[in-house]
Design a protein around this motif. Structure first.
Motif, mmCIF file in Angstrom:
data_model
loop_
_atom_site.group_PDB
_atom_site.id
_atom_site.type_symbol
_atom_site.label_atom_id
_atom_site.label_comp_id
_atom_site.label_asym_id
_atom_site.label_seq_id
_atom_site.Cartn_x
_atom_site.Cartn_y
_atom_site.Cartn_z
ATOM 1 N N ILE A 83 0.853 -1.188 0.000
ATOM 2 C CA ILE A 83 0.000 0.000 0.000
ATOM 3 C C ILE A 83 0.890 1.239 0.000
ATOM 4 O O ILE A 83 1.519 1.560 1.015
ATOM 5 C CB ILE A 83 -0.955 0.018 1.213
ATOM 6 C CG1 ILE A 83 -1.921 -1.159 1.136
ATOM 7 C CG2 ILE A 83 -1.731 1.332 1.266
ATOM 8 C CD1 ILE A 83 -2.975 -1.180 2.226
ATOM 9 N N GLY A 84 0.951 1.903 -1.147
ATOM 10 C CA GLY A 84 1.722 3.130 -1.271
ATOM 11 C C GLY A 84 0.854 4.344 -1.010
ATOM 12 O O GLY A 84 -0.293 4.235 -0.556
ATOM 13 N N SER A 85 1.404 5.501 -1.340
ATOM 14 C CA SER A 85 0.694 6.748 -1.031
ATOM 15 C C SER A 85 -0.622 6.871 -1.789
ATOM 16 O O SER A 85 -1.633 7.319 -1.229
ATOM 17 C CB SER A 85 1.597 7.947 -1.348
ATOM 18 O OG SER A 85 1.988 7.935 -2.714
ATOM 19 N N VAL A 86 -0.635 6.451 -3.049
ATOM 20 C CA VAL A 86 -1.859 6.574 -3.842
ATOM 21 C C VAL A 86 -2.931 5.602 -3.334
ATOM 22 O O VAL A 86 -4.104 5.968 -3.180
ATOM 23 C CB VAL A 86 -1.567 6.335 -5.338
ATOM 24 C CG1 VAL A 86 -2.863 6.368 -6.151
ATOM 25 C CG2 VAL A 86 -0.610 7.399 -5.867
ATOM 26 N N SER A 87 -2.542 4.347 -3.057
ATOM 27 C CA SER A 87 -3.502 3.381 -2.513
ATOM 28 C C SER A 87 -4.027 3.846 -1.169
ATOM 29 O O SER A 87 -5.224 3.706 -0.862
ATOM 30 C CB SER A 87 -2.843 2.011 -2.355
ATOM 31 O OG SER A 87 -2.473 1.475 -3.608
ATOM 32 N N ALA A 88 -3.138 4.413 -0.352
ATOM 33 C CA ALA A 88 -3.563 4.909 0.961
ATOM 34 C C ALA A 88 -4.582 6.028 0.812
ATOM 35 O O ALA A 88 -5.569 6.098 1.565
ATOM 36 C CB ALA A 88 -2.345 5.388 1.753
#
Length: 392
Positions: A189-194
């Motif tokens: 989970i990266g920044s965009v998924s978060a």
């Protein structure tokens, strides 16, 4: 939840490795913000930076010009991969004294399986302290260590105790601490998924577990099952040494979408260096190079090419990777992730020679020796010359 499962997985991560080597070798840089990467007057990007620089908001893959605006007093240095690789070899030699079961994630990060080591070296915590002491006393570098029952929890422990720390993520922490952490602590989970999860009211690991699985699947796609397992502290992936590896790859997710073609090519060059190093360290060569590109809307494209002879030098890998990027239809378009994988691996000693192969010594090792004797960058492959000159 986990019973008596032993704390036998270690995750070791050198703190701000490249910048720390520079600060160690140049004491006048200690305590100063140091940025490794392209110069600030170029269109290149930051490779990594010291913790002092991170306090100003500087991050990997950020345009160097932006890093300069954030911290004009920062010291910008070009990467010296030969020197970093040599220091990495020394660190991995220390790690190998405690277990042969080592999975290198990159030049400065690895998992260790200590299942067969406790009778000789003591507990995992004792081994972690030994490793930290030796890396510091022998090499002058800080290394953080996470310990747990599986790879995810061990890496999470390292992330929580950095810089220069050691932490054991216990079963009780899985119950008490893990649910309270933000979702971006979960692997994958990266920044965009978060951000997508946050927009749906999912901020913590507990929020994720409480949400309908159909909603999570719509947000995370095919990785949903794996990520939900991590949210419960479950990760069944074994520590995989090099000899069992079927492919070697690295990828980077940008904090902000990147569309500049030159910046993407520089990232591919950096990834090529990392992958080539890992191949050579494992005494492997690759027949197939794959580039992965992910767009802002999470559409992932993969492009592969099979080489006529197996390769493990950064020049050959980068040439293929750059060609695949240029032929992908994504050149000049925004991307959120770029990855590079070397597949169809074989031992270096089994390579079938090309009709036109050189009979002399490996050109990569010759260049490495000359650059080490004189100055890093004294000799660079001609195929990288255009990219190199545009960074001057």
């Amino acid at each position: 939840m986990f019973g008596d499962e032993p704390m036998h997985i270690l995750h070791c991560d050198l703190d701000a490795f490249f910048a720390s080597v520079e600060q160690r070798d140049h004491p006048e840089l200690k305590g100063k913000p140091v940025v490794i990467g392209a110069p600030p007057n170029s269109r290149g990007v930051v490779s990594t930076c010291s913790y002092e620089a991170r306090q100003y908001g500087i991050r990997s893959a950020m345009p160097s010009s932006q890093a300069y605006r954030l911290c004009p007093q920062a010291v910008f240095l070009p990467p010296d991969m030969k020197r970093y690789q040599e220091e990495s070899r020394k660190v991995f030699n220390i790690l190998a004294e405690y277990t042969p079961v080592i999975e290198a994630l990159s030049i400065d990060e690895a998992f260790l399986d200590l299942s067969g080591s406790h009778s000789i070296w003591g507990s995992s915590m004792a081994i972690g302290h030994h490793i930290r002491h030796r890396v510091k006393s022998e090499l002058g570098l800080n290394i953080s260590v996470g310990i747990s029952t599986n790879k995810f929890l061990a890496k999470l422990a390292t992330n929580l105790c950095k810089p220069d720390g050691i932490m054991e993520f216990t079963d009780q922490m899985v119950v008490d601490l893990l649910p309270t952490l933000s979702v971006d602590n979960l692997w994958g989970i990266g920044s965009v998924s978060a951000q997508r999860l946050n927009h749906s009211g999912i901020y913590t690991v507990q929020d994720l577990l409480d949400a309908p699985e159909q909603l999570i699947t719509s947000l995370l796609g095919s990785n949903t099952g794996f990520i939900l397992g991590l949210a419960k502290g479950i990760d069944n992936r074994p520590v995989t040494p090099y000899e069992e590896t079927k492919s070697i790859g690295n990828e980077i997710t940008f904090p902000k979408n990147v569309s500049d073609s030159l910046a993407i090519e520089q990232v591919l060059l950096r990834l090529s260096e990392k992958v080539a190093y890992r191949l050579r360290r494992a005494q492997l060569k690759s027949h197939t190079i794959t580039v992965k590109l992910r767009t802002p809307d999470f559409h992932t494209l993969s492009r592969s090419k099979t080489c006529p002879t197996a390769v493990n030098d950064s020049r050959s890998i980068f040439d293929v990777a750059r060609m695949l990027y240029q032929q992908s239809g994504q050149e000049g378009k925004p991307l959120r992730l770029v990855g590079l994988t070397a597949g169809r691996l074989q031992g270096s000693e089994y390579e079938q020679l090309s009709l036109f192969a050189n009979s002399g010594p490996d050109i990569s090792s010759v260049i490495d020796r000359l650059n080490q004797k004189y100055t890093s960058g004294t000799i660079i492959p001609a195929s990288l010359l255009d990219n190199h000159e545009r960074n001057q």
